[in-house]
Design a protein around this motif. Structure first.
Motif, mmCIF file in Angstrom:
data_model
loop_
_atom_site.group_PDB
_atom_site.id
_atom_site.type_symbol
_atom_site.label_atom_id
_atom_site.label_comp_id
_atom_site.label_asym_id
_atom_site.label_seq_id
_atom_site.Cartn_x
_atom_site.Cartn_y
_atom_site.Cartn_z
ATOM 1 N N GLY A 134 0.813 -1.213 0.000
ATOM 2 C CA GLY A 134 0.000 0.000 0.000
ATOM 3 C C GLY A 134 0.842 1.256 0.000
ATOM 4 N N PHE A 135 0.620 2.138 0.996
ATOM 5 C CA PHE A 135 1.384 3.370 1.110
ATOM 6 C C PHE A 135 2.637 3.202 1.966
ATOM 7 C CE2 PHE A 135 -2.751 5.743 0.204
ATOM 8 C CZ PHE A 135 -2.357 6.136 -1.061
ATOM 9 N N SER A 136 2.854 2.026 2.553
ATOM 10 C CA SER A 136 4.080 1.806 3.326
ATOM 11 C C SER A 136 5.287 1.801 2.387
ATOM 12 C CB SER A 136 4.007 0.483 4.077
ATOM 13 O OG SER A 136 3.008 0.523 5.076
ATOM 14 N N TYR A 137 6.473 2.011 2.940
ATOM 15 C CA TYR A 137 7.649 2.029 2.067
ATOM 16 C C TYR A 137 8.859 1.403 2.754
ATOM 17 C CZ TYR A 137 8.942 6.351 4.628
ATOM 18 O OH TYR A 137 9.246 7.274 5.595
ATOM 19 N N VAL A 138 9.825 1.015 1.924
ATOM 20 C CA VAL A 138 11.068 0.397 2.363
ATOM 21 C C VAL A 138 12.031 0.467 1.192
ATOM 22 C CG1 VAL A 138 10.456 -1.948 1.610
ATOM 23 C CG2 VAL A 138 12.032 -1.644 3.546
ATOM 24 N N SER A 139 13.315 0.403 1.456
ATOM 25 C CA SER A 139 14.292 0.371 0.367
ATOM 26 C C SER A 139 14.111 -0.908 -0.442
ATOM 27 C CB SER A 139 15.714 0.445 0.922
ATOM 28 O OG SER A 139 15.993 -0.687 1.726
ATOM 29 N N THR A 140 14.497 -0.875 -1.707
ATOM 30 C CA THR A 140 14.217 -2.006 -2.600
ATOM 31 C C THR A 140 14.893 -3.298 -2.151
ATOM 32 O OG1 THR A 140 16.064 -1.267 -3.984
ATOM 33 C CG2 THR A 140 13.845 -0.557 -4.616
ATOM 34 N N SER A 141 15.932 -3.194 -1.358
ATOM 35 C CA SER A 141 16.619 -4.396 -0.879
ATOM 36 C C SER A 141 16.166 -4.814 0.507
ATOM 37 C CB SER A 141 18.133 -4.159 -0.851
ATOM 38 O OG SER A 141 18.445 -3.082 0.036
ATOM 39 N N GLY A 142 15.129 -4.124 1.039
ATOM 40 C CA GLY A 142 14.770 -4.365 2.434
ATOM 41 C C GLY A 142 13.415 -4.982 2.671
ATOM 42 N N TYR A 143 12.814 -5.613 1.657
ATOM 43 C CA TYR A 143 11.500 -6.213 1.846
ATOM 44 C C TYR A 143 11.520 -7.310 2.915
ATOM 45 C CZ TYR A 143 9.692 -3.870 -2.333
ATOM 46 O OH TYR A 143 9.276 -2.922 -3.241
ATOM 47 N N THR A 144 10.396 -7.483 3.568
ATOM 48 C CA THR A 144 10.234 -8.518 4.583
ATOM 49 C C THR A 144 10.289 -9.897 3.927
ATOM 50 O OG1 THR A 144 8.827 -6.996 5.829
ATOM 51 C CG2 THR A 144 8.728 -9.334 6.436
ATOM 52 N N THR A 145 10.990 -10.840 4.551
ATOM 53 C CA THR A 145 11.189 -12.148 3.926
ATOM 54 C C THR A 145 10.564 -13.319 4.685
ATOM 55 O OG1 THR A 145 13.333 -12.411 5.042
ATOM 56 C CG2 THR A 145 13.342 -11.398 2.843
ATOM 57 N N GLY A 349 4.823 -9.698 -2.047
ATOM 58 C CA GLY A 349 4.454 -11.106 -1.956
ATOM 59 C C GLY A 349 5.556 -12.042 -2.359
ATOM 60 N N SER A 350 6.282 -11.694 -3.412
ATOM 61 C CA SER A 350 7.338 -12.590 -3.894
ATOM 62 C C SER A 350 8.527 -12.646 -2.956
ATOM 63 C CB SER A 350 7.796 -12.154 -5.290
ATOM 64 O OG SER A 350 8.398 -10.868 -5.251
ATOM 65 N N ARG A 351 8.785 -11.550 -2.241
ATOM 66 C CA ARG A 351 9.909 -11.549 -1.302
ATOM 67 C C ARG A 351 9.579 -12.261 0.005
ATOM 68 N NH1 ARG A 351 14.152 -8.122 -2.034
ATOM 69 N NH2 ARG A 351 15.019 -9.394 -0.338
ATOM 70 N N LEU A 352 8.284 -12.427 0.294
ATOM 71 C CA LEU A 352 7.895 -13.178 1.484
ATOM 72 C C LEU A 352 7.977 -14.666 1.117
ATOM 73 C CD1 LEU A 352 6.872 -12.385 4.355
ATOM 74 C CD2 LEU A 352 4.591 -12.905 3.551
ATOM 75 N N ASN A 353 9.192 -15.152 0.979
ATOM 76 C CA ASN A 353 9.431 -16.447 0.351
ATOM 77 C C ASN A 353 9.779 -17.564 1.327
ATOM 78 O OD1 ASN A 353 11.980 -15.613 1.130
ATOM 79 N ND2 ASN A 353 12.697 -15.234 -0.960
ATOM 80 N N ASP A 354 9.346 -17.426 2.559
ATOM 81 C CA ASP A 354 9.644 -18.453 3.565
ATOM 82 C C ASP A 354 8.654 -19.608 3.440
ATOM 83 O OD1 ASP A 354 7.572 -16.801 4.393
ATOM 84 O OD2 ASP A 354 7.917 -17.220 6.517
ATOM 85 N N LYS A 355 8.623 -20.259 2.291
ATOM 86 C CA LYS A 355 7.607 -21.269 2.029
ATOM 87 C C LYS A 355 7.743 -22.486 2.947
ATOM 88 C CE LYS A 355 7.186 -19.793 -2.779
ATOM 89 N NZ LYS A 355 7.368 -20.151 -4.207
ATOM 90 N N GLY A 356 8.907 -22.679 3.509
ATOM 91 C CA GLY A 356 9.101 -23.817 4.409
ATOM 92 C C GLY A 356 8.788 -23.498 5.858
ATOM 93 N N SER A 357 8.431 -22.238 6.150
ATOM 94 C CA SER A 357 8.129 -21.885 7.537
ATOM 95 C C SER A 357 6.838 -22.553 7.991
ATOM 96 C CB SER A 357 8.016 -20.366 7.682
ATOM 97 O OG SER A 357 6.887 -19.907 6.976
#
Length: 548
Positions: A134-145, A349-357
C-alpha cells in the motif's frame, strides 16, 4: 497541514498525535463527525549511527490509518485490521469492508451502511504491512522475507504507536483485537503469538483474534476447493471436470498425509489445484473468455482476472486514492512513496518467500491456552478460502489436553433473517455467514459487525448507534435491543429498526440513531449542569452568609 512540514515533524522523535490528525477527506459526503488519523511510523529499529529514532533500518515505515469510535460503550476497544495477499493494502478493509466510508461513482466517498462500520463502538487501526504494501515504504533491498519478521515489525510499530497514542498502552484498560481476512490468516496468529510471548513488555493488552475466510492450516484446507465446487452445484462427482481435478487433489492429499510434525505454509503438490479448477471453468461466451470468480462462486469474471476485478468498488478505490488532494490529506509521503497506490504489491508477496516456515495454525493452541479468544469466520460462497476448509481448522486442533469437541450449530439471526450459525467451545468460535463471499464484510456488513460486537462482548445497552437498534439473537435467546427511557422507567424497544423492516430507509435509521446518541449525551450533560448549578448556589449562599 502542509505535507513537507508534516514530514519534517514526523522525523522528530517527539511526534505527537496532532501530527497525524486528518481534519477532512476530500469529497466525503457530510453526515457524521470524522475522527481520523494517518501517517507513518518506523517498522524497524534505527540503523547504526542514525540521528533519529525514526531513521529505521532499510528506511522501513508502515503506513497506518486510525478511525476513532463514533460511540463509546463502557469498555474501550481497539481492533487492529490486516489484509492479506501477501502484499495487499488494508485500504481494502477501509474502503470496501469494515471502514466508515466507501468510494462512490462520483469520485468521492459516501458513508458505509448504518450498523456496518466497525468503528461504531471500537477504534480501528488499519496497517499497510509488510513494508512496501500500500502506502508503506522500504528500500528495494529491504522487503520482509518471513512471517516472523513481519510479526516482529508489527510489534515494533505498535511500540512506536503507543508512544504517540499512550491511551492504548498496556494497562490502560483498552482491550485489543487483531482481525483480518485471507492471507492475514497467516499474519494474525504470528502477530498474536509475538505479542503474547512479549508478556509484560507487550505494548498492548491482546484479548482476541478474528480471522475471516483465512488461509491458516494447509492440512485442513487444501483440496476443499473441489468440495466447494460440488457443494455449489457447479460440478457433481460424476462430471469429467471433477474427475480430472480429483486426480490432482489425491496427489495433494498424499503430500499432506506424508507431513510429519508441524505443517509448512506451502505445499508444492497442492498449489496448482485452484488454478486448475479455474482453467476447467474458463470458456468463451459471447466472444469473451469467462471463468469462475474465485472469491464468490455465484459470479463469473473475465479471464484471466477470475475475481481480481471484484468487488466493483476496486476501480473507484484506485481512482480516489490516486488523487493528489487525497494523498495530501492522508499524509502520504510523496518523497518515499511517489508512485501510485496499488491494491496488491507483487514484489512484497514474492519476497515473502519463507515457504518452508510453519503454517500459522501451529500458534493457535498456545494462544488458546493463554486465554486469548479466537474466532474464525467464513462466508459460505467463497472458493479460494472456503467455509468447508475453515471449519475443519478448529476440528483438528488440540490444546490444553483436549480438542474442540463437537459444539452444536446455533442458528444466528440478524434483522429477523437467518445470518448463519455459530459453534463455540473452549474459547474458540467458528461462525458461518450465509451468503457471504471471500470478503464477507463487503456482502454482509451489518451481520459481520454484529458478529464482531458479540465476539468482543460489547454491551449495546450502554451505547447508542445503529447496531444498538438492530435485532440480533443466537438460538432461542431474546433479541438484543437497546433499552430506552420513558415515563419514569425503562422499556424494551421491540421495533426492528433497519431498512426493509417497518418501511424505514437507511437514512431514517442513521438519523434516529444519531438523535438517540445526542439525546443520551445531552441528558447526561443536563444532569451534570443541574448538579453544578445546585452546588454553585450552595457555595454562593454560604459566602453571602459569611460576608454578613
Amino acid at each position: 497541514m502542509d505535507s513537507s512540514n508534516f514530514l519534517q515533524r514526523r522525523a522528530l522523535a517527539g511526534a505527537t498525535a496532532a501530527d497525524f490528525y486528518v481534519s477532512t477527506l476530500p469529497d466525503l459526503e457530510p453526515a457524521h463527525a470524522l475522527s481520523l488519523s494517518s501517517g507513518y511510523l518506523p517498522a524497524r529499529p534505527p540503523r547504526a549511527g542514525a540521528a533519529s529514532s525514526s531513521d529505521a533500518a532499510d528506511d522501513a515505515h508502515l503506513f497506518f490509518l486510525l478511525e476513532r469510535a463514533r460511540h463509546t460503550p463502557t469498555k474501550r476497544r481497539l481492533i487492529v485490521w490486516l489484509n492479506g495477499g501477501p502484499g495487499c493494502s488494508s485500504f481494502d478493509g477501509v474502503l470496501m469492508e469494515v471502514g466508515a466510508f466507501r468510494p462512490n461513482d462520483k469520485g468521492g466517498l459516501e458513508w458505509a451502511t448504518p450498523g456496518g462500520a466497525w468503528n461504531e463502538y471500537a477504534d480501528v487501526l488499519y496497517l499497510d504491512q509488510p513494508v512496501g504494501t500500500g502506502f508503506s515504504y522500504v528500500s528495494t533491498s529491504g522487503y520482509t522475507t518471513s512471517l516472523q519478521q513481519a510479526a516482529d515489525e508489527v510489534l515494533y510499530f505498535l511500540k512506536r504507536f503507543i508512544e504517540v497514542y499512550p491511551e492504548y498502552r498496556r494497562g490502560e484498560g483498552v482491550d485489543v483485537y487483531v482481525a483480518g481476512e485471507s492471507f492475514a490468516g497467516q499474519y494474525i496468529p504470528y502477530v498474536a503469538n509475538t505479542l503474547n510471548e512479549a508478556g509484560r513488555s507487550s505494548p498492548v493488552d491482546l484479548k482476541g483474534i478474528a480471522i475471516g475466510n483465512g488461509y491458516i492450516d494447509p492440512i485442513a484446507q487444501y483440496g476443499t476447493e473441489l468440495d466447494m465446487m460440488v457443494e455449489a452445484k457447479i460440478w457433481d462427482t460424476s462430471s469429467e471436470e471433477y474427475g480430472r481435478i480429483n486426480k490432482i487433489k489425491q496427489n495433494c492429499r498424499k503430500a499432506l498425509d506424508s507431513i510429519k510434525g508441524d505443517p509448512p505454509r506451502w505445499i508444492d503438490e497442492c498449489e496448482d489445484l485452484l488454478s486448475d479448477i479455474v482453467s476447467e471453468t474458463t470458456h468463451k461466451i459471447g466472444g469473451r473468455n469467462t471463468c469462475i470468480n474465485i472469491y464468490d462462486v455465484r459470479l463469473s469474471d473475465e479471464s484471466p482476472a477470475c475475481g481480481m476485478n471484484w468487488p466493483p468498488l476496486v476501480a473507484p478505490m484506485y481512482k480516489y486514492l490516486d488523487r493528489e488532494d487525497v494523498r495530501k490529506a492522508l499524509h502520504v509521503d510523496k518523497t518515499h512513496k511517489p508512485e501510485a497506490w496499488i491494491e496488491c504489491n507483487k514484489r512484497v508477496g514474492s519476497r515473502l518467500n519463507d515457504k518452508g516456515s510453519k503454517a500459522s495454525v501451529v500458534h493457535l493452541p498456545k494462544l488458546l491456552e493463554s486465554g486469548i479468544k479466537v474466532m474464525l469466520f467464513a462466508g459460505d460462497q467463497d472458493l479460494i478460502c472456503n467455509h468447508i476448509g475453515v471449519e475443519r481448522v478448529p476440528e483438528r486442533l488440540q490444546w490444553g489436553g483436549s480438542g474442540w469437541g463437537n459444539p452444536p450449530k446455533v442458528d444466528w439471526y440478524v434483522n429477523n433473517s437467518m445470518a448463519g450459525y455459530w459453534r463455540t467451545n473452549r474459547n474458540l468460535t467458528y461462525v458461518s455467514i450465509a451468503g457471504g463471499s471471500h470478503m464477507v464484510p463487503f456482502d454482509k456488513p451489518v451481520e459481520t459487525h454484529d458478529m464482531m460486537l458479540r465476539f468482543m462482548g460489547v454491551d449495546l445497552l450502554a451505547a447508542a448507534g445503529p447496531s444498538a437498534r438492530i435485532p440480533s439473537r443466537l438460538g432461542d435467546e431474546k433479541d438484543r435491543m437497546v433499552l430506552i427511557g420513558g415515563g419514569g422507567g425503562t422499556e424494551k424497544d421491540d421495533r426492528p429498526m433497519i431498512p426493509g423492516v417497518d418501511g424505514k430507509t437507511e437514512a431514517q435509521v442513521a438519523e434516529e440513531a444519531k438523535w438517540a446518541a445526542y439525546y443520551n449525551a445531552g441528558s447526561a450533560a443536563l444532569i451534570v449542569l443541574i448538579l453544578l448549578v445546585g452546588a454553585g448556589a450552595c457555595v454562593l449562599l454560604r459566602l453571602r452568609r459569611r460576608s454578613r
